[in-house]
Motif scaffolding. Structure first.
Motif, PDB file in Angstrom:
ATOM      1  N   SER A 117       0.826  -1.212   0.000  1.00  0.00           N
ATOM      2  CA  SER A 117       0.000   0.000   0.000  1.00  0.00           C
ATOM      3  C   SER A 117       0.857   1.257   0.000  1.00  0.00           C
ATOM      4  N   SER A 118       1.970   1.214   0.749  1.00  0.00           N
ATOM      5  CA  SER A 118       2.877   2.357   0.783  1.00  0.00           C
ATOM      6  C   SER A 118       3.460   2.627  -0.605  1.00  0.00           C
ATOM      7  N   LEU A 119       3.866   1.561  -1.286  1.00  0.00           N
ATOM      8  CA  LEU A 119       4.392   1.715  -2.648  1.00  0.00           C
ATOM      9  C   LEU A 119       3.311   2.219  -3.603  1.00  0.00           C
ATOM     10  N   GLU A 120       2.081   1.724  -3.435  1.00  0.00           N
ATOM     11  CA  GLU A 120       0.983   2.162  -4.304  1.00  0.00           C
ATOM     12  C   GLU A 120       0.666   3.634  -4.078  1.00  0.00           C
ATOM     13  N   ARG A 121       0.721   4.081  -2.811  1.00  0.00           N
ATOM     14  CA  ARG A 121       0.487   5.505  -2.538  1.00  0.00           C
ATOM     15  C   ARG A 121       1.596   6.351  -3.138  1.00  0.00           C
ATOM     16  N   LYS A 122       2.822   5.855  -3.036  1.00  0.00           N
ATOM     17  CA  LYS A 122       3.950   6.575  -3.609  1.00  0.00           C
ATOM     18  C   LYS A 122       3.797   6.673  -5.122  1.00  0.00           C
ATOM     19  N   ARG A 123       3.381   5.566  -5.740  1.00  0.00           N
ATOM     20  CA  ARG A 123       3.163   5.572  -7.188  1.00  0.00           C
ATOM     21  C   ARG A 123       2.069   6.560  -7.567  1.00  0.00           C
ATOM     22  N   GLU A 124       0.984   6.574  -6.790  1.00  0.00           N
ATOM     23  CA  GLU A 124      -0.113   7.501  -7.074  1.00  0.00           C
ATOM     24  C   GLU A 124       0.361   8.953  -6.991  1.00  0.00           C
ATOM     25  N   LYS A 125       1.207   9.234  -6.007  1.00  0.00           N
ATOM     26  CA  LYS A 125       1.726  10.597  -5.879  1.00  0.00           C
ATOM     27  C   LYS A 125       2.608  10.954  -7.072  1.00  0.00           C
ATOM     28  N   TYR A 126       3.447   9.994  -7.508  1.00  0.00           N
ATOM     29  CA  TYR A 126       4.278  10.257  -8.686  1.00  0.00           C
ATOM     30  C   TYR A 126       3.404  10.494  -9.919  1.00  0.00           C
ATOM     31  N   CYS A 127       2.315   9.739 -10.034  1.00  0.00           N
ATOM     32  CA  CYS A 127       1.403   9.941 -11.175  1.00  0.00           C
ATOM     33  C   CYS A 127       0.768  11.325 -11.109  1.00  0.00           C
ATOM     34  N   GLN A 128       0.415  11.752  -9.896  1.00  0.00           N
ATOM     35  CA  GLN A 128      -0.157  13.090  -9.741  1.00  0.00           C
ATOM     36  C   GLN A 128       0.881  14.156 -10.075  1.00  0.00           C
ATOM     37  N   ILE A 129       2.118  13.924  -9.619  1.00  0.00           N
ATOM     38  CA  ILE A 129       3.197  14.860  -9.945  1.00  0.00           C
ATOM     39  C   ILE A 129       3.410  14.908 -11.448  1.00  0.00           C
ATOM     40  N   LYS A 130       3.406  13.718 -12.083  1.00  0.00           N
ATOM     41  CA  LYS A 130       3.599  13.662 -13.532  1.00  0.00           C
ATOM     42  C   LYS A 130       2.501  14.440 -14.251  1.00  0.00           C
ATOM     43  N   ALA A 131       1.251  14.258 -13.821  1.00  0.00           N
ATOM     44  CA  ALA A 131       0.143  14.978 -14.455  1.00  0.00           C
ATOM     45  C   ALA A 131       0.324  16.482 -14.311  1.00  0.00           C
ATOM     46  N   GLY A 132       0.741  16.921 -13.127  1.00  0.00           N
ATOM     47  CA  GLY A 132       0.988  18.344 -12.923  1.00  0.00           C
ATOM     48  C   GLY A 132       2.155  18.850 -13.755  1.00  0.00           C
ATOM     49  N   MET A 133       3.207  18.045 -13.817  1.00  0.00           N
ATOM     50  CA  MET A 133       4.373  18.420 -14.613  1.00  0.00           C
ATOM     51  C   MET A 133       4.007  18.584 -16.081  1.00  0.00           C
ATOM     52  N   MET A 134       3.170  17.675 -16.594  1.00  0.00           N
ATOM     53  CA  MET A 134       2.779  17.749 -17.997  1.00  0.00           C
ATOM     54  C   MET A 134       2.039  19.048 -18.282  1.00  0.00           C
TER      55      MET A 134
END
Length: 581
Positions: free
Chosen positions: A347-364
């Protein structure tokens, strides 16, 4: 409104040095030669991707002879070309990697673009946010060539296209790495479940209904969902809504009772309001989390219990006869704890992945629209002109000076209910010295960023406390040391104004609402910029990352979400704006 460095266009506000071009101006729409169904087989040499399998596993193949012939005679993508779906789900993307494959004519297309105008690597990311003009092609959506050609996109200079693509690809790599870690942990957990839940000689065989009371949740319809904080679990894999009733159950297993997901097993530690589910709650007879893992290990078997045709369902009477072999309750709890620990790690890794995806969306959104530039700003730094500090003939030593600086910062940024932490005053002090003296003597490369340990261990803090400029208190959230003003603060403020003047007091105000992560990134990057400039090194995101990686105390920073490439670039830009390039 756009600033002097931006301009208005039909697709929005973009930087002055960017262009807007139609896709038809940068290349031609291409597609593979049509393949008929009778020309394919269910197995064979060359995968044939139809619109339904594009980006997934193929279910059709063509012969190598046909592949070689059609590839030689007709349009075919080159390595790096960005293909996208033009029907069904519009805009699914696959970058052609050169492996033998063939693609379904007008349903899957690509732009044969001039890479002197636009890079494929840039298009691969921009296609993910592009707003395609679509038309209704009968029963499914269709993206016709005319709409593709007329679609406008913003184009940065090639060097910036390359930088944008590199930053976003780096983030994709991080996400892909997390995907692999999650997959590995899940496989390890599956193996552990098989081992730990396998019957042992001293275990007893029971039917689920013999040890657990399986209840139906209270029925509630969608129009009865109201605002509240209790999730309503209603036959699906995610909460269907929220309610404010008091019918709460903690530590509950739910088994969806109807719908396509009938039989889906879940566990909730927080109070829930189960609807259209079978539920199993805590009991003195068994460890409820252990029973959850038992049921989870039989998930496929439970799905097969569905009855009811078009509207599948599973009732408590369907799962009550399930046979299990179980140990005593103490052993159940021990096993459940091991598997729960594995779940927590996943779950910790999945939350981290979700945050990276959110960061990626913002970066784009930031990078592909030019709101954040991945290029060194050309403008000169806009700085408040401050008189240089006189360092000769001063009657106080450095520790007294720092005691006054700390006291000023506590007065400026600390309150009784929100005392100033040592972390924050250190970062504020770094920025203050950096602006006023263009130097940050004594600041060392500690894990949290630039840190002047002398303040704490060689007198400055003690002087401020002893003179009653400030008081030490416990941070109400973390319990760590924090500071508020004391009765003699006005003396410290008088010294600060005499030594530093009034302008710097206004200048430092701009950092009041910076989060801790923001302060850490800015000060860390700025110190890296100074060191790289001293070595006549180019300042780029890559060079900053490499430099941080080279410092043992700082290397771990690169694992923090806040040290992503876009934040590093922002900090480079701000360092330049604040202190000059």
């Amino acid at each position: 409104m756009a600033t002097a460095n931006y301009k208005h266009t039909e697709i929005g506000i973009i930087p002055d040095d960017w262009e807007v071009k139609k896709l038809g101006e940068v290349g031609e729409v291409r597609m593979c030669k049509r393949i008929f169904k009778q020309q394919t087989t269910t197995s064979g040499d060359i995968p044939f991707y139809k619109i339904g399998t594009f980006g997934d596993e193929p279910d059709a193949f063509i012969s190598k002879e046909m592949y070689d012939e059609f590839r030689a005679k007709f349009n075919f993508p080159k390595v790096g070309d960005v293909m996208f779906s033009a029907s069904g789900t519009i805009g699914r993307i696959v970058v052609y990697d050169g492996r033998p494959a063939y693609f379904q004519d007008s349903n899957i297309v690509w732009i044969e673009n001039d890479e002197k105008i636009v890079l494929n690597s840039y298009l691969a990311h921009y296609y993910k946010i592009i707003k395609w003009a679509t038309a209704d092609g009968g029963t499914i959506q269709r993206l016709y060539n005319e709409y593709i050609r007329s679609t406008e996109i913003p184009l940065p200079p090639l060097s910036e296209q390359r930088s944008i693509a590199a930053v976003l690809s780096d983030t994709d790599t991080l996400i892909a790495t997390l995907d692999k870690q999650i997959e590995k942990k899940q496989l390890i957990k599956q193996g552990a479940m098989r081992e730990l839940l396998s019957p042992k000689n001293d275990w007893k065989e029971v039917r689920l209904g013999e040890i657990a009371e399986i209840k139906r949740g209270q029925m509630i319809t969608a129009n009865q969902y109201v605002s509240g904080n209790i999730p309503v679990i209603a036959g699906g894999k995610t909460p269907a809504g929220f309610h404010n009733v008091s019918n709460r159950k903690a530590n509950t297993i739910t088994i969806s009772a109807s719908g396509a997901n009938a039989g889906f097993v879940a566990f909730y530690t927080e109070p829930i309001f189960a609807s259209d589910c079978s539920t199993i709650s805590e009991s003195e007879n068994f460890d409820v989390k252990y029973i959850y893992f038992l049921l989870l290990s039989k998930q496929d078997e439970i799905y097969k219990m569905q009855t009811g045709g078009a509207q599948p369902h599973i009732h408590p009477k369907d799962i009550e006869p399930m046979l299990f072999s179980i140990p005593n309750k103490a052993k159940q709890t021990e096993i459940a704890a091991i598997l729960s620990s594995m779940d927590a790690e996943i779950s910790s890794l999945e939350r981290k992945r979700e945050k990276y995806c959110q960061i990626k969306a913002g970066m784009m959104q930031e990078l592909l629209t030019g709101r954040v530039r991945l290029a060194e700003p050309q403008q000169k730094a806009a700085m408040i002109e401050l008189k240089p500090k006189k360092t000769k003939n001063i009657s106080h030593n450095e520790q007294i000076n720092e005691a006054v600086v700390i006291s000023f910062l506590v007065h400026k940024f600390g309150k009784q209910q929100y005392p100033l932490s040592r972390f924050r005053y250190t970062k504020y002090a770094y920025l203050l010295h950096r602006q006023y003296e263009k130097a940050t003597t004594g600041f060392q490369k500690h894990a949290a960023g630039p840190y002047k340990s002398e303040n704490r261990y060689k007198g400055a803090e003690s002087i401020a406390l002893k003179n009653k400029y400030i008081s030490k208190v416990a941070n109400p959230k973390s319990g760590k040391d924090a500071f508020v003003v004391n009765e003699n603060i006005e003396k410290a403020l008088a010294y600060f104004t005499e030594w530093y003047g009034a302008d710097i007091q206004q200048w430092i105000e701009q950092f009041r609402y910076y989060k801790n992560d923001d302060l850490e990134v800015l000060t860390t990057v700025d110190e890296s910029v100074r060191d790289l400039q001293a070595e006549n090194e180019q300042i780029t995101v890559r060079s900053i990352r490499n430099y941080i990686h080279s410092i043992p105390q700082w290397e771990a920073k690169l694992n923090k979400l806040c040290f992503n490439d876009i934040n590093i670039q922002k900090a480079i830009n701000q360092s330049n704006q604040l202190f000059g390039g």
